[in-house]
Enzyme design. Sequence first.
Site, PDB file in Angstrom:
ATOM      1  N   TYR A  28       7.124   2.283  -5.461  1.00  0.00           N
ATOM      2  CA  TYR A  28       5.743   2.706  -5.714  1.00  0.00           C
ATOM      3  C   TYR A  28       5.333   2.670  -7.188  1.00  0.00           C
ATOM      4  CZ  TYR A  28       6.090   4.330  -0.894  1.00  0.00           C
ATOM      5  OH  TYR A  28       6.251   4.386   0.460  1.00  0.00           O
ATOM      6  N   ASN A  39      -6.037   5.285   1.050  1.00  0.00           N
ATOM      7  CA  ASN A  39      -4.615   5.085   1.326  1.00  0.00           C
ATOM      8  C   ASN A  39      -4.164   6.356   2.041  1.00  0.00           C
ATOM      9  OD1 ASN A  39      -1.878   4.768   1.465  1.00  0.00           O
ATOM     10  ND2 ASN A  39      -1.614   4.167  -0.684  1.00  0.00           N
ATOM     11  N   GLU A  54      -9.076  -0.053   3.229  1.00  0.00           N
ATOM     12  CA  GLU A  54      -7.724   0.525   3.335  1.00  0.00           C
ATOM     13  C   GLU A  54      -6.820  -0.128   2.288  1.00  0.00           C
ATOM     14  OE1 GLU A  54      -6.209   0.048   7.327  1.00  0.00           O
ATOM     15  OE2 GLU A  54      -4.135   0.423   6.708  1.00  0.00           O
ATOM     16  N   ALA A  94       1.431   7.771   5.308  1.00  0.00           N
ATOM     17  CA  ALA A  94       2.057   7.617   6.632  1.00  0.00           C
ATOM     18  C   ALA A  94       1.096   7.919   7.773  1.00  0.00           C
ATOM     19  CB  ALA A  94       3.297   8.509   6.711  1.00  0.00           C
ATOM     20  N   ARG A 118       8.871   9.744  -8.132  1.00  0.00           N
ATOM     21  CA  ARG A 118       9.989   9.409  -7.236  1.00  0.00           C
ATOM     22  C   ARG A 118       9.828   7.959  -6.774  1.00  0.00           C
ATOM     23  NH1 ARG A 118      13.560  13.755  -7.058  1.00  0.00           N
ATOM     24  NH2 ARG A 118      12.303  15.591  -7.407  1.00  0.00           N
ATOM     25  N   HIS A 158      -2.778  -0.193   0.598  1.00  0.00           N
ATOM     26  CA  HIS A 158      -1.377   0.234   0.565  1.00  0.00           C
ATOM     27  C   HIS A 158      -0.723  -0.356  -0.668  1.00  0.00           C
ATOM     28  CE1 HIS A 158      -1.720   2.113   4.377  1.00  0.00           C
ATOM     29  NE2 HIS A 158      -2.326   1.033   4.821  1.00  0.00           N
ATOM     30  N   ILE A 159      -0.015   0.475  -1.384  1.00  0.00           N
ATOM     31  CA  ILE A 159       0.640   0.036  -2.626  1.00  0.00           C
ATOM     32  C   ILE A 159       1.756  -0.960  -2.316  1.00  0.00           C
ATOM     33  CG2 ILE A 159       2.035   0.854  -4.574  1.00  0.00           C
ATOM     34  CD1 ILE A 159       0.522   3.609  -4.144  1.00  0.00           C
ATOM     35  N   SER A 160       2.560  -0.619  -1.328  1.00  0.00           N
ATOM     36  CA  SER A 160       3.675  -1.497  -0.950  1.00  0.00           C
ATOM     37  C   SER A 160       3.201  -2.483   0.118  1.00  0.00           C
ATOM     38  CB  SER A 160       4.837  -0.656  -0.413  1.00  0.00           C
ATOM     39  OG  SER A 160       4.445   0.022   0.778  1.00  0.00           O
ATOM     40  N   PRO A 167      -0.684  11.807   2.316  1.00  0.00           N
ATOM     41  CA  PRO A 167       0.536  12.569   2.083  1.00  0.00           C
ATOM     42  C   PRO A 167       1.570  11.863   1.211  1.00  0.00           C
ATOM     43  CG  PRO A 167       0.385  11.868   4.381  1.00  0.00           C
ATOM     44  CD  PRO A 167      -0.944  11.608   3.752  1.00  0.00           C
ATOM     45  N   ASN A 168       2.156  12.663   0.343  1.00  0.00           N
ATOM     46  CA  ASN A 168       3.250  12.273  -0.564  1.00  0.00           C
ATOM     47  C   ASN A 168       2.803  11.401  -1.732  1.00  0.00           C
ATOM     48  OD1 ASN A 168       5.403  13.628   0.869  1.00  0.00           O
ATOM     49  ND2 ASN A 168       5.052  12.126   2.476  1.00  0.00           N
ATOM     50  N   ARG A 217       8.223  -4.130   5.326  1.00  0.00           N
ATOM     51  CA  ARG A 217       9.035  -2.919   5.461  1.00  0.00           C
ATOM     52  C   ARG A 217       9.342  -2.649   6.942  1.00  0.00           C
ATOM     53  NH1 ARG A 217       6.556   1.687   1.788  1.00  0.00           N
ATOM     54  NH2 ARG A 217       8.625   2.553   2.173  1.00  0.00           N
ATOM     55  N   ARG A 239       5.774   0.577  10.140  1.00  0.00           N
ATOM     56  CA  ARG A 239       4.692   0.513   9.135  1.00  0.00           C
ATOM     57  C   ARG A 239       3.764  -0.688   9.376  1.00  0.00           C
ATOM     58  NH1 ARG A 239       6.403   4.322   5.256  1.00  0.00           N
ATOM     59  NH2 ARG A 239       8.657   4.438   5.143  1.00  0.00           N
TER      60      ARG A 239
HETATM   61  O1  CA2 Z   1       2.437   1.567   0.502  1.00  0.00           O
HETATM   62  C1  CA2 Z   1       1.672   2.517   0.657  1.00  0.00           C
HETATM   63  O2  CA2 Z   1       0.742   2.764  -0.095  1.00  0.00           O
HETATM   64  C2  CA2 Z   1       1.920   3.493   1.811  1.00  0.00           C
HETATM   65  O3  CA2 Z   1       0.663   3.928   2.302  1.00  0.00           O
HETATM   66  C3  CA2 Z   1       2.709   4.644   1.227  1.00  0.00           C
HETATM   67  C4  CA2 Z   1       3.141   5.667   2.271  1.00  0.00           C
HETATM   68  C5  CA2 Z   1       3.852   4.971   3.424  1.00  0.00           C
HETATM   69  O4  CA2 Z   1       4.157   5.921   4.433  1.00  0.00           O
HETATM   70  C6  CA2 Z   1       3.010   3.869   4.018  1.00  0.00           C
HETATM   71  O5  CA2 Z   1       3.761   3.245   5.040  1.00  0.00           O
HETATM   72  C7  CA2 Z   1       2.669   2.847   2.963  1.00  0.00           C
HETATM   73  C8  CA2 Z   1       4.112   6.681   1.660  1.00  0.00           C
HETATM   74  C9  CA2 Z   1       3.626   7.325   0.438  1.00  0.00           C
HETATM   75  C10 CA2 Z   1       4.760   8.019  -0.207  1.00  0.00           C
HETATM   76  O6  CA2 Z   1       4.528   7.994  -1.593  1.00  0.00           O
HETATM   77  C11 CA2 Z   1       5.554   8.304  -2.409  1.00  0.00           C
HETATM   78  C12 CA2 Z   1       5.352   8.086  -3.728  1.00  0.00           C
HETATM   79  C13 CA2 Z   1       6.349   8.349  -4.609  1.00  0.00           C
HETATM   80  C14 CA2 Z   1       7.542   8.857  -4.162  1.00  0.00           C
HETATM   81  C15 CA2 Z   1       7.738   9.097  -2.830  1.00  0.00           C
HETATM   82  C16 CA2 Z   1       6.727   8.820  -1.944  1.00  0.00           C
END
Ligand code: CA2
Length: 138
Positions: free
Chosen positions: A23, A72, A96, A75, A18, A98-100, A10-11, A105, A109
């Site tokens: 990200y 990935n 698995e 959330a 954004r 995760h970008i961040s 998701p997202n 954080r 998370r």
């Molecule tokens: O760091 C990651 O890859 C996450 O999986 C990203 C998820 C977050 O909930 C995880 O804790 C860590 C959120 C993805 C949201 O992606 C966005 C990208 C651009 C703008 C807004 C949200």
Amino acid sequence: MKQILIINGPNLNLLGKREPTIYGSQTFEEYFQTLQSLFSDVELHYFQSNHEGALIDKIHEVGFTFDGIVLNAGAYTHTSVAIADALSAVTTPAVEVHISNVHAREAFRHHSYLSSRVKGVIVGLGLKGYELAVRYFL
Ligand code: CA2
């Protein structure tokens, strides 16, 4: 040819549109083209959904024939016993990503329901993490 699927949850369809400070500024579709040219000898697939059930359906669909899943789950990583069960139910190994750096954080998370069901976890290396995960399967 090895078959590898990258799944974004998701997202992650908003990548590059954004929150660039967290990200990055590249869309995943752009980055996926880079990956395809880096791994021209791999059958690389990409799937993104904002829906938990759709992610599970896709894991089931490829999970007995593909060579690897790079996941990935966004959330859902921190909430989904159902995705964890899907990873356990299939035979295809997963990594698995995760970008961040989720550990730098919020506390919510720091826990992943998925990490115990995958071969390994790559966090905090930006989009490069997907490339490293694909390499693991080669
Ligand atoms: O760091 C990651 O890859 C996450 O999986 C990203 C998820 C977050 O909930 C995880 O804790 C860590 C959120 C993805 C949201 O992606 C966005 C990208 C651009 C703008 C807004 C949200």
